[in-house]
Scaffold this active site. Sequence first.
Site, PDB file in Angstrom:
ATOM      1  N   HIS A  49       0.884  -1.170   0.258  1.00  0.00           N
ATOM      2  CA  HIS A  49       0.270   0.055   0.023  1.00  0.00           C
ATOM      3  C   HIS A  49       1.058   1.504   0.126  1.00  0.00           C
ATOM      4  CE1 HIS A  49       0.922  -0.669   5.049  1.00  0.00           C
ATOM      5  NE2 HIS A  49       0.918   0.362   4.508  1.00  0.00           N
ATOM      6  N   HIS A  95      -5.909  -2.147   4.727  1.00  0.00           N
ATOM      7  CA  HIS A  95      -6.112  -0.833   4.292  1.00  0.00           C
ATOM      8  C   HIS A  95      -5.245  -1.096   2.278  1.00  0.00           C
ATOM      9  CE1 HIS A  95      -2.169  -1.072   5.721  1.00  0.00           C
ATOM     10  NE2 HIS A  95      -1.738   0.725   5.647  1.00  0.00           N
ATOM     11  N   HIS A 140       4.412   7.099   2.872  1.00  0.00           N
ATOM     12  CA  HIS A 140       5.990   6.484   2.196  1.00  0.00           C
ATOM     13  C   HIS A 140       4.857   4.919   1.786  1.00  0.00           C
ATOM     14  CE1 HIS A 140       2.956   4.549   5.866  1.00  0.00           C
ATOM     15  NE2 HIS A 140       2.607   3.846   5.176  1.00  0.00           N
ATOM     16  N   HIS A 171       0.818  -0.206  14.844  1.00  0.00           N
ATOM     17  CA  HIS A 171       0.107   1.465  14.530  1.00  0.00           C
ATOM     18  C   HIS A 171      -0.668   0.639  15.373  1.00  0.00           C
ATOM     19  CE1 HIS A 171       2.179   2.849  10.944  1.00  0.00           C
ATOM     20  NE2 HIS A 171       2.134   2.042  10.457  1.00  0.00           N
ATOM     21  N   TYR A 188       9.212   2.603   9.570  1.00  0.00           N
ATOM     22  CA  TYR A 188       9.337   3.082   9.153  1.00  0.00           C
ATOM     23  C   TYR A 188      10.390   3.402   8.852  1.00  0.00           C
ATOM     24  CZ  TYR A 188       4.063   4.739   8.839  1.00  0.00           C
ATOM     25  OH  TYR A 188       2.691   4.984   9.170  1.00  0.00           O
ATOM     26  N   GLU A 217       7.769   1.155   4.246  1.00  0.00           N
ATOM     27  CA  GLU A 217       7.572   0.682   6.080  1.00  0.00           C
ATOM     28  C   GLU A 217       7.366  -0.731   5.251  1.00  0.00           C
ATOM     29  OE1 GLU A 217       3.290   1.439   6.008  1.00  0.00           O
ATOM     30  OE2 GLU A 217       3.241   0.772   8.242  1.00  0.00           O
TER      31      GLU A 217
HETATM   32 FE   LIG Z   1       1.527   2.044   5.776  1.00  0.00          FE
END
Ligand SMILES: [Fe+2]
Length: 308
Positions: free
Chosen positions: A153, A200, A215, A247, A256, A266
Amino acid sequence: MAMTGVLRPGHAQIRVLDLEESIKWYTDVMGLLPMGRDKQGRAYFKTRAERDHNSVILRQADQAGIDFFAFKVLDDATLADFERKLQAHGVETKRIPAGELLETGERVRFQIPTGHTIELYAQKTAVGSTIGCHDPEVDVIDGPGIRPIRMDHCLLYGGDIDGNVKLFTEVLGFTLVERVKLEDGQTDLAVWLTCSAKAHDIAFVRHAEDGKLHHLSFQMPSWESVLRAADIMSIKRVSIDIGPTRHGITQGTTIYFFDPSGNRLETFCGGYDHYPDMQHITWSWEHVGRGIFYHDRKLNDAFLSVVT
Ligand SMILES: [Fe+2]
């Protein structure tokens, strides 16, 4: 979930300052497989597990950042259908001829309200993963480089993220999964969207300047492999932004870090499954630190300010 429409993230073209150094870095540190160069000099990569010819394309430029991010759709008819729907939504589209990217069919290119270039395509040559499709072994994780499973992503920064949500949900069939509200409790600071059952497939943060990359993310198979990635980063003296940590948003584990050009990447693992009947999750401004970095419970200075 739109598994008959937009299937998944397909490729990202990233700008790098020193192409030869970057090719070595993405091969040796990231553990991606080099998949050739084109007439423009661009360098192509895939992960070991990815079956299509390429997912990461590097282009030499004076400024780091992202040229475009693309999603694969089910077939040519679906591509034409989205092209019509985008135009009906008032979005200008452009057909990029087949072969302009190596081993990739026609792409429908358009700009989203935050100024980023997004592409849809249906065809990319299936070259197969390193383990093949017949009686495969497990692909062992030890070996050179971080070895992510897939390009997973991206998180993009720009102004009109409300326009992006409208376009992605109403035209492209994405679902809103999580959002972070600003102090006013009304305005979205950030949104996470999926075209699949992943937590996501793309995310946006509201930002004064359009067209920015926060990112590009690569999926890892386990928390242990995220820790292993951190070890490799230290051995290779890679600049780490934050992590390994978790997260709150998506509940995935993360590091990161930066490529040699300053593009943030990431390594990500986990995250819950999301289905379209689930209510999206809302974070209030006072809990945004815990949402972004669950253990530190505060944002680091770089998260909102350092983009390419
Ligand atoms: Fe991410």
